[in-house]
Design a protein around this motif. Structure first.
Motif, PDB file in Angstrom:
ATOM      1  N   ALA A 547     -43.916 -36.325 -37.264  1.00  0.00           N
ATOM      2  CA  ALA A 547     -43.386 -35.161 -36.544  1.00  0.00           C
ATOM      3  C   ALA A 547     -42.089 -35.525 -35.813  1.00  0.00           C
ATOM      4  O   ALA A 547     -41.121 -34.756 -35.812  1.00  0.00           O
ATOM      5  CB  ALA A 547     -44.429 -34.640 -35.557  1.00  0.00           C
ATOM      6  N   PHE A 548     -42.084 -36.695 -35.195  1.00  0.00           N
ATOM      7  CA  PHE A 548     -40.873 -37.159 -34.522  1.00  0.00           C
ATOM      8  C   PHE A 548     -39.739 -37.351 -35.526  1.00  0.00           C
ATOM      9  O   PHE A 548     -38.587 -36.955 -35.273  1.00  0.00           O
ATOM     10  CB  PHE A 548     -41.165 -38.476 -33.791  1.00  0.00           C
ATOM     11  N   TYR A 549     -40.057 -37.939 -36.666  1.00  0.00           N
ATOM     12  CA  TYR A 549     -39.035 -38.203 -37.679  1.00  0.00           C
ATOM     13  C   TYR A 549     -38.449 -36.900 -38.222  1.00  0.00           C
ATOM     14  O   TYR A 549     -37.227 -36.782 -38.402  1.00  0.00           O
ATOM     15  CB  TYR A 549     -39.638 -39.025 -38.815  1.00  0.00           C
ATOM     16  N   ARG A 550     -39.300 -35.907 -38.493  1.00  0.00           N
ATOM     17  CA  ARG A 550     -38.810 -34.622 -38.997  1.00  0.00           C
ATOM     18  C   ARG A 550     -37.872 -33.967 -37.996  1.00  0.00           C
ATOM     19  O   ARG A 550     -36.878 -33.352 -38.367  1.00  0.00           O
ATOM     20  CB  ARG A 550     -39.985 -33.676 -39.281  1.00  0.00           C
ATOM     21  N   ARG A 551     -38.202 -34.113 -36.727  1.00  0.00           N
ATOM     22  CA  ARG A 551     -37.430 -33.432 -35.688  1.00  0.00           C
ATOM     23  C   ARG A 551     -36.130 -34.146 -35.364  1.00  0.00           C
ATOM     24  O   ARG A 551     -35.078 -33.529 -35.226  1.00  0.00           O
ATOM     25  CB  ARG A 551     -38.287 -33.316 -34.427  1.00  0.00           C
ATOM     26  N   VAL A 552     -36.181 -35.456 -35.249  1.00  0.00           N
ATOM     27  CA  VAL A 552     -35.034 -36.222 -34.743  1.00  0.00           C
ATOM     28  C   VAL A 552     -34.196 -36.827 -35.868  1.00  0.00           C
ATOM     29  O   VAL A 552     -32.990 -37.018 -35.710  1.00  0.00           O
ATOM     30  CB  VAL A 552     -35.532 -37.321 -33.770  1.00  0.00           C
TER      31      VAL A 552
END
Length: 657
Positions: A547-552
């Motif tokens: 989720a962090f990777y998709r967002r950032v």
């Protein structure tokens, strides 16, 4: 002071107050408007605001003392931070924006998401927002008293009865706020004058930063920066002219310090040197720290107000522009103004006793900056005093606004309201909490200021703590295996190592080697502890990392997470390589121009391995200018940054209250 000087200062105060009124309405809507100006800042304005904050009132005094006692080469410990500023822009700024967080403490829960992350967020909010922030504010305010004391004589201006109230209060507190000894007959008068001066400055700053939020802070910062730069340039012209022009100034210095005639046996060539082969003290430890200090510091990834300005930019491109503008103004233009001032003051206000300890001489030379201002003609003196006050205000307003963001968003909203009361505060209520937080932070800083016996000791301790945390702060963006326990271990080991290193290592006041060894030991110990803790406790939850990777969309070494998202892991490594190449090419370009023009300005010697000064100047200028289109193309054309997602909370949304 003359009435013209007073009017110039009053005009600056009126402008600052008006900026608070202009932005108060929109800033009152919600925290994003209050602390991030609605994420609408153009890059040039954000960059100038960063530069204004760094243009602290005490920095020119520091530069003046360093050049007089160690030489120009010592300023590399300030200039090398250009690499951190550029890395923030070209590697990390887009990630900060896409994260959609309000503070860097909030980022910890977005990045990690575990119970340890919640502890980490709280610890960072308390340490960065209160302990570190208030200590820095206290040091800035204490340094401001050294500037205000010679000029602001309130005992001569205020009615006796009114002044007596302040004098009685200061005497009752029994805490001198002056460089004068306690036994000095004017100690309480000087302390009272300083208290009124600092109180007046911070009340104005508190008003516009509290009412208008970041919009007001940035708008005032831009004006303050131009005022400070114009005043500093005028001061430089005055000092150089009084010292006999550039050629006369350098000739006098070479005559005075021809052969070991300077402080600590420093020769004129050592004083004027930009390169280590000619410098007074450039051993391996010093060079290692100078080369790594941009990474070994608490703001290595922009943590703090630099990240705040990046997150407030309207696009990733604007965040990059902000970093470039900040670096050029901060490292290049500002230095070229301060170099002739520091050298010229050595001529027009000579060192009286070279046999004194180097620390004593350094303190005396720092004071000559203020003494030089006192000698300025009417009008120019008022402009320079207003510039110094503007530099102070631009630092104070940022630290108040930045510190209040931790208190409001992380401590009050996240922990008090959401975690404890299970409610969601209204946006306008949060803005009022933010405004009250400004007042609370300022009160704590004033208390700390009254207890500070040494700015240098406090600053050295903060540098040590930062050296232990910097590498891990960068790694959390670049490597998926870093976890919350790694950061916690890094913080804990820094807190343990800092007092041990300060007590266990010898201190040589005549050099930089011992401080350099401390910083290297701290960085190595804390970083090893952080990486070991991350590896021993295992990675964060894979779904949370995805989720962090998709967002950032972080660059670097996110292989397993990238593959889970159907992305080639090599893409992140290639992006990081291009971004780092841009950082180092841009840094080399700016440093080359600084060395080339600075060498011409100060008639500095070339390195021992380069025969001709003229060719050395030409080489640096040509290389510096030639690299500009290369790194501009790499940074703004080759690497495309996608737009950030819509801002979203990283914490659960409890029911409204």
């Amino acid at each position: 002071m003359h009435i013209i000087d007073v009017l110039i200062i009053v005009a600056f105060i009126v402008y600052a107050i008006q900026s608070g009124f202009r932005s108060s309405g929109v800033a009152s809507q919600n925290l994003e408007e209050y602390f991030l100006a609605g994420r609408t800042l153009p890059g040039w304005k954000a960059g100038l605001s960063m530069a204004a904050t760094q243009f602290a009132a005490d920095t020119p005094l520091l530069v003046t003392g360093l050049i007089a006692t160690v030489g120009i080469f010592a300023l590399w410990q300030l200039w090398i931070y250009a690499l951190a500023f550029l890395m923030m822009g070209f590697v990390l700024a887009a990630g900060w924006r896409r994260a959609g967080v309000l503070t860097d403490a909030e980022l910890t829960e977005l990045r990690y998401g575990t119970a340890a992350a919640r502890w980490l967020r709280g610890i960072k909010a308390v340490y960065l927002g209160t302990v570190f922030n208030c200590t820095v504010l206290a040091m800035v305010l204490l340094a401001a008293t050294r500037i205000a004391e010679p000029f602001l004589h309130w005992d001569q201006w205020l009615p006796g009865g009114l002044y007596g109230v302040f004098l009685d209060a200061v005497t009752w507190l029994d805490t001198p706020i002056t460089v004068a000894d306690r036994d000095h007959p004017q100690v309480w008068v000087k302390s009272t004058n300083n208290l009124i001066s600092i109180g007046s400055i911070v009340l104005v700053t508190l008003f516009y930063s509290t009412t208008g939020g970041l919009r007001s802070v940035v708008a005032t910062d831009v004006f303050q920066l131009f005022l400070a730069m114009i005043a500093t340039a005028a001061f430089a012209i005055y000092v150089v002219d009084k010292a006999g022009g550039l050629s006369g100034l350098i000739a006098t210095l070479r005559e005075k310090f021809a052969a070991s005639g300077g402080p600590g046996g420093m020769t004129s060539d050592q004083m004027l040197a930009f390169t280590p082969s000619r410098a007074k003290e450039a051993g391996f430890a010093v060079l290692a720290v100078f080369g790594l200090q941009w990474l070994l510091q608490m703001n290595a990834d922009g943590t703090g107000y630099l990240a705040q300005r990046s997150m407030a930019c309207r696009s990733g491109k604007d965040a990059k522009i902000a970093a470039v503008v900040f670096t050029v103004v901060q490292v290049f233009f500002r230095s070229l103004f301060w170099l002739p001032i520091a050298l010229g003051l050595l001529v027009i206000i000579p060192i009286e006793d070279l046999s004194l300890p180097l620390e004593t001489i350094r303190a005396q030379r720092e004071a000559t900056y203020v003494t030089g201002v006192k000698q300025l003609p009417v009008g120019l003196k008022g402009l320079m005093i207003a510039g110094l006050l503007a530099a102070l205000a631009s630092t104070v307003d940022t630290h108040l606004n930045w510190g209040a963001s931790y208190w409001t968003n992380d401590l009050y909203k996240r922990f008090y309201c959401q975690a404890w009361r299970k409610t969601e505060p209204s946006p306008r209520k949060l803005v009022w909490v933010a405004r009250c937080s400004n007042v609370g932070i300022l009160c704590i800083a004033l208390v700390v200021m009254s207890q500070l016996s040494s700015i240098q000791t406090a600053w050295r301790a903060s540098l040590l703590l930062g050296a232990g945390m910097g590498v891990m702060l960068v790694l959390r963006w670049l490597w998926w295996r870093v976890n919350a326990w790694g950061e916690l271990a890094c913080i804990a080991s820094s807190l343990v190592l800092a007092p041990v290193l300060l007590l266990a290592t010898r201190d040589d006041p005549d050099g930089m080697t011992d401080d350099a060894i401390r910083l290297l030991l701290m960085a190595a110990g804390a970083t090893v502890a952080g990486i070991a803790a991350s590896l021993l406790t295992g990675p964060e939850d894979r779904d949370h990392l995805r989720a962090f990777y998709r967002r950032v969309r972080p660059q670097g070494f996110w292989g397993p997470v990238a593959r889970d998202e159907g992305i080639d892991p090599a893409d992140g490594r290639r992006q990081l390589a291009w971004a780092l190449a841009t950082v180092f090419l841009a840094g080399f370009s700016i440093f080359s121009l600084l060395v080339g023009i600075g060498t011409w300005l100060c008639d500095s010697p070339p390195p021992t391995w380069f025969a001709s000064q003229g060719w050395w100047i030409a080489l640096n200028v040509v290389v510096g200018l030639g690299l500009v289109p290369v790194w501009l193309h790499l940074g703004f054309v080759t690497v495309h940054e996608p737009d950030p997602p819509a801002t979203a909370s990283v914490t659960p949304e409890p029911k409204p209250d």
